[in-house]
Design a protein around this motif. Structure first.
Motif, PDB file in Angstrom:
ATOM      1  N   LEU A  97       0.834  -1.203   0.000  1.00 36.65           N
ATOM      2  CA  LEU A  97       0.000   0.000   0.000  1.00 36.65           C
ATOM      3  C   LEU A  97       0.865   1.248   0.000  1.00 36.65           C
ATOM      4  N   SER A  98       0.452   2.227  -0.799  1.00 37.80           N
ATOM      5  CA  SER A  98       1.162   3.506  -0.675  1.00 37.80           C
ATOM      6  C   SER A  98       0.177   4.662  -0.779  1.00 37.80           C
ATOM      7  N   PHE A  99       0.397   5.661   0.051  1.00 36.92           N
ATOM      8  CA  PHE A  99      -0.377   6.901   0.024  1.00 36.92           C
ATOM      9  C   PHE A  99       0.559   7.978  -0.512  1.00 36.92           C
ATOM     10  N   GLU A 100       0.113   8.727  -1.485  1.00 35.34           N
ATOM     11  CA  GLU A 100       0.948   9.811  -2.022  1.00 35.34           C
ATOM     12  C   GLU A 100       0.226  11.139  -1.849  1.00 35.34           C
ATOM     13  N   ASN A 101       0.660  11.908  -0.878  1.00 36.54           N
ATOM     14  CA  ASN A 101       0.091  13.244  -0.605  1.00 36.54           C
ATOM     15  C   ASN A 101      -1.431  13.224  -0.519  1.00 36.54           C
ATOM     16  N   VAL A 102      -1.945  12.277   0.245  1.00 38.04           N
ATOM     17  CA  VAL A 102      -3.412  12.114   0.323  1.00 38.04           C
ATOM     18  C   VAL A 102      -4.009  13.073   1.345  1.00 38.04           C
ATOM     19  N   SER A 103      -5.029  13.800   0.891  1.00 40.09           N
ATOM     20  CA  SER A 103      -5.786  14.681   1.797  1.00 40.09           C
ATOM     21  C   SER A 103      -7.263  14.366   1.637  1.00 40.09           C
ATOM     22  N   LEU A 104      -7.988  14.606   2.688  1.00 33.45           N
ATOM     23  CA  LEU A 104      -9.446  14.453   2.615  1.00 33.45           C
ATOM     24  C   LEU A 104     -10.077  15.556   3.445  1.00 33.45           C
ATOM     25  N   VAL A 164      -0.989  13.129   3.551  1.00 30.72           N
ATOM     26  CA  VAL A 164      -0.405  11.920   4.152  1.00 30.72           C
ATOM     27  C   VAL A 164       0.300  11.092   3.076  1.00 30.72           C
ATOM     28  N   SER A 165       1.540  10.739   3.341  1.00 33.41           N
ATOM     29  CA  SER A 165       2.291   9.894   2.395  1.00 33.41           C
ATOM     30  C   SER A 165       3.029   8.805   3.168  1.00 33.41           C
ATOM     31  N   PHE A 166       2.944   7.592   2.708  1.00 32.31           N
ATOM     32  CA  PHE A 166       3.715   6.486   3.295  1.00 32.31           C
ATOM     33  C   PHE A 166       3.636   5.286   2.366  1.00 32.31           C
ATOM     34  N   THR A 167       4.501   4.332   2.594  1.00 35.29           N
ATOM     35  CA  THR A 167       4.476   3.086   1.810  1.00 35.29           C
ATOM     36  C   THR A 167       4.604   1.908   2.775  1.00 35.29           C
ATOM     37  N   LEU A 168       3.770   0.899   2.589  1.00 34.31           N
ATOM     38  CA  LEU A 168       3.827  -0.292   3.447  1.00 34.31           C
ATOM     39  C   LEU A 168       4.168  -1.508   2.590  1.00 34.31           C
ATOM     40  N   SER A 189      -9.727  13.631  -1.361  1.00 36.24           N
ATOM     41  CA  SER A 189      -9.978  14.902  -2.057  1.00 36.24           C
ATOM     42  C   SER A 189      -8.762  15.245  -2.911  1.00 36.24           C
ATOM     43  N   LYS A 190      -7.595  14.774  -2.461  1.00 37.16           N
ATOM     44  CA  LYS A 190      -6.339  15.059  -3.180  1.00 37.16           C
ATOM     45  C   LYS A 190      -5.387  13.891  -2.977  1.00 37.16           C
ATOM     46  N   GLY A 191      -4.480  13.701  -3.891  1.00 36.54           N
ATOM     47  CA  GLY A 191      -3.473  12.650  -3.726  1.00 36.54           C
ATOM     48  C   GLY A 191      -3.927  11.318  -4.320  1.00 36.54           C
ATOM     49  N   LYS A 192      -3.010  10.339  -4.236  1.00 40.03           N
ATOM     50  CA  LYS A 192      -3.289   9.051  -4.869  1.00 40.03           C
ATOM     51  C   LYS A 192      -2.989   7.898  -3.904  1.00 40.03           C
ATOM     52  N   ILE A 193      -3.773   6.826  -4.058  1.00 44.19           N
ATOM     53  CA  ILE A 193      -3.565   5.645  -3.213  1.00 44.19           C
ATOM     54  C   ILE A 193      -3.316   4.456  -4.135  1.00 44.19           C
ATOM     55  N   ARG A 194      -2.325   3.668  -3.755  1.00 39.00           N
ATOM     56  CA  ARG A 194      -2.030   2.477  -4.549  1.00 39.00           C
ATOM     57  C   ARG A 194      -2.134   1.259  -3.623  1.00 39.00           C
ATOM     58  N   LEU A 195      -2.933   0.282  -4.028  1.00 40.61           N
ATOM     59  CA  LEU A 195      -3.150  -0.907  -3.199  1.00 40.61           C
ATOM     60  C   LEU A 195      -2.933  -2.158  -4.053  1.00 40.61           C
ATOM     61  N   GLY A 206      -4.220  15.053  14.371  1.00 42.86           N
ATOM     62  CA  GLY A 206      -4.906  16.133  13.659  1.00 42.86           C
ATOM     63  C   GLY A 206      -4.932  15.934  12.157  1.00 42.86           C
ATOM     64  N   GLY A 207      -5.011  14.689  11.729  1.00 39.59           N
ATOM     65  CA  GLY A 207      -5.109  14.391  10.304  1.00 39.59           C
ATOM     66  C   GLY A 207      -3.781  14.335   9.581  1.00 39.59           C
ATOM     67  N   ARG A 208      -2.684  14.583  10.311  1.00 43.88           N
ATOM     68  CA  ARG A 208      -1.348  14.552   9.672  1.00 43.88           C
ATOM     69  C   ARG A 208      -0.572  13.347  10.182  1.00 43.88           C
ATOM     70  N   LEU A 209       0.239  12.792   9.308  1.00 45.83           N
ATOM     71  CA  LEU A 209       1.115  11.693   9.719  1.00 45.83           C
ATOM     72  C   LEU A 209       2.345  12.327  10.375  1.00 45.83           C
ATOM     73  N   VAL A 210       2.399  12.215  11.684  1.00 49.69           N
ATOM     74  CA  VAL A 210       3.495  12.914  12.373  1.00 49.69           C
ATOM     75  C   VAL A 210       4.727  12.034  12.533  1.00 49.69           C
ATOM     76  N   SER A 211       4.546  10.736  12.549  1.00 49.68           N
ATOM     77  CA  SER A 211       5.735   9.879  12.586  1.00 49.68           C
ATOM     78  C   SER A 211       5.416   8.506  12.014  1.00 49.68           C
ATOM     79  N   PHE A 212       6.413   7.905  11.428  1.00 47.74           N
ATOM     80  CA  PHE A 212       6.286   6.540  10.921  1.00 47.74           C
ATOM     81  C   PHE A 212       7.541   5.812  11.359  1.00 47.74           C
ATOM     82  N   THR A 213       7.405   5.037  12.419  1.00 49.16           N
ATOM     83  CA  THR A 213       8.558   4.298  12.917  1.00 49.16           C
ATOM     84  C   THR A 213       8.567   2.944  12.240  1.00 49.16           C
ATOM     85  N   PRO A 214       9.492   2.741  11.319  1.00 49.46           N
ATOM     86  CA  PRO A 214       9.523   1.462  10.596  1.00 49.46           C
ATOM     87  C   PRO A 214       9.606   0.277  11.548  1.00 49.46           C
ATOM     88  N   LYS A 215      10.214   0.450  12.695  1.00 48.12           N
ATOM     89  CA  LYS A 215      10.314  -0.636  13.664  1.00 48.12           C
ATOM     90  C   LYS A 215      10.207  -0.011  15.045  1.00 48.12           C
TER      91      LYS A 215
END
Lengths: 224, 297
Positions: free
Chosen positions: A3-10, A22-26, A56-62, A213-222
């Motif tokens: 899964l990846s989120f690329e600059n996703v807003s709603l 919000v952007s991240f890749t799993l 509303s904005k951005g792209k999601i890949r699943l 608050g709707g923002r990805l503030v941290s992504f701890t890979p482990k």
């Protein structure tokens, strides 16, 4: 890549963003926690994954496919590869525990014999072997939760989404449920588990996405 | 595998939606069956009767006031000869005295009057098949030999009767069409109500991976079960009532005049009605549900 989120807003109204850039890749077959306080956007993010909402904005890949512009049939096909445990269980009140758990199999092309055997086995696995014919109103909150989990995994999904699955149970039961999800993950199912119980997350050594608050503030890979 | 049969059962039970749906299907099947059977019987009887009547002309030779001029028997014979000689005329048959008396009986209560009154002679004249000989031509042909002969062409008033029957047929067709439209509207409304009250379940099914056709198929199966039962009961009831009416009117309508082919084709058409109603209601269900589901995310 799972899964990846690329600059996703709603946002529902111009000034009110539920998710903001919000952007991240799993990776495939991983186990991820989605943490944050109530109202941080965890459930919304899950709804975007199972396409109950559109960004509303951005792209999601699943599963390697962009989600925007998919036909309804293709959307259904992607959803069949996911299992979802809802915060409020969403069991159908006039179906028994067994009928509820078997629903996803009935949307595929499994035989009746397979449906009967597999869904019963799964309910036994979650400890409800003796409550197969009970209706949701006859089950406790914890039992309903386990039916919901059985329903989510019965069709052997590639991705399991769980929205606050431990919200209604004590810490001891919550830990048991986390171990259950961990077991499923070891069998090859990727898990994204949304929770606000940070103290439980810390006891598991798994990556976590933290929303605020709707923002990805941290992504701890482990996790530490 | 299909979804559980009772998945949407509570919504169909709520406010007796399922029962209302079955009732409407039943009424529509009853109306359509009854209208078709009645219309077909009426039309066929009318056709048989009209065919017989249209080929016949009655020539009335009034009783001669003065027998010395020419005896009545001779006038009749002369008219018969002239008629036989005309192209397009099949048979010419004088009605017997008893037949004439039977025809006049409603107007003469006293049998002794028949002896006192000079009775006319009626000639039953049939046209040959395909012949176009008219009453006016017969009148012209007889005007020298029997100038007071009256010619009555049955075709003139059977044509009015035909117009009336065609009007009734049209009315029957409109009734059946209205029944179909009502059925479609009812199905659409029922499905809309059920889908609205099962919004949660439908959303869940979508999230679990059901596509619109899975859900529509399930709705369709549910309404099909209701429609089949309702259509069968209504069809049996309509046939029983039609049969009863036909039995009750057997003295005024000669149903034996209808051919075997007619009965077989009528039975085939009638059997199509409940099948069409079930087909129409299930197709309308599928269409309405698919349309409604498009509004779901």
């Amino acid at each position: 890549m799972l899964l990846s989120f690329e600059n996703v807003s709603l946002h529902y109204s111009p000034g009110h963003k539920v998710l903001d850039d919000v952007s991240f890749t799993l990776e495939d077959a991983g186990f991820y926690f989605l943490t944050g306080p109530s109202g941080a956007g965890k459930s919304t993010l899950l709804r975007l994954i199972y396409q109950s909402e559109q960004p509303s904005k951005g792209k999601i890949r699943l599963f390697g496919e962009w989600l925007s512009g998919k036909s309804r049939a293709r959307q259904a096909d992607l959803r069949r590869r996911m299992g979802i445990v809802f915060q409020d269980f969403r069991l159908i009140p006039h179906l028994t525990a067994w009928e509820n758990a078997a629903l996803p199999l009935r949307l595929g092309d499994s035989s009746e014999a397979y449906i009967q055997r597999h869904s019963r086995e799964l309910l036994e696995w979650v400890g409800l072997g003796k409550r197969l014919d009970a209706y949701p109103t006859e089950l406790s909150g914890g039992e309903q939760q386990r039916v919901a989990i059985a329903r989510a995994v019965v069709a052997r999904p590639r991705l399991l989404l769980a929205d606050e699955p431990t919200g209604n149970v004590d810490d001891h039961t919550a830990l048991k449920l986390f171990h259950l999800f961990d077991e499923l993950n070891k069998l090859g199912t990727a898990v994204i588990l949304a929770t606000h119980q940070n103290h439980l997350v810390e006891s598991f050594c798994k990556p976590a996405l933290h929303l605020q608050g709707g923002r990805l503030v941290s992504f701890t890979p482990k996790a530490a | 595998m299909p979804l559980p049969r009772h998945l949407f059962a509570p919504a169909f039970r709520a406010r007796h939606l399922g029962r209302s749906f079955a009732f409407i299907v039943g009424i529509m099947v009853f109306i359509a069956t009854f209208a078709t059977a009645a219309e077909s019987a009426l039309l066929s009887l009318g056709y048989n009767w009209g065919q017989t009547m249209e080929s016949r002309i009655t020539v009335e030779i009034p009783a001669a006031g003065d027998e010395s001029t020419m005896p009545q028997a001779q006038r009749v014979e002369q008219a018969t000869t002239l008629l036989h000689a005309m192209p397009g005329i099949g048979t010419v048959k004088p009605l017997s005295d008893s037949d004439v008396k039977r025809l006049l009986k409603p107007w003469f209560d006293d049998p002794s009057l028949f002896k006192a009154l000079p009775l006319p002679t009626l000639l039953d004249v049939s046209r040959q098949p395909g012949a176009t000989v008219t009453a006016a031509q017969i009148r012209d042909n007889l005007k020298n030999a029997v100038p007071d002969a009256r010619v009555d062409d049955h075709g003139a008033w059977t044509r009015d009767a035909w117009r009336l029957m065609h009007g009734l047929t049209l009315l029957g067709g409109v009734t059946i069409a209205l029944a179909g439209v009502t059925l479609l509207i009812t199905v659409g409304m029922t499905c809309g109500t059920v889908a609205a009250s099962e919004h949660e379940t439908i959303s869940l099914l979508h999230v679990l991976g059901a596509d619109d056709h899975d859900i529509a198929r399930h709705f369709q199966a549910q309404t099909e079960r209701l429609a089949v039962r309702a259509a069968a009961v209504a069809f049996a009831l309509a046939l029983a009532i039609t049969g009863g009416l036909m039995y009750a009117t057997r003295h005024i309508a000669d149903y034996s005049a209808l051919s075997l082919l007619h009965w077989v084709s009528l039975a085939a058409v009638l059997c199509l009605i409940p099948l069409c109603a079930v087909g129409l209601s299930t197709a309308a269900t599928r269409f309405s549900v698919l349309r409604l589901l498009k509004s779901f995310p």
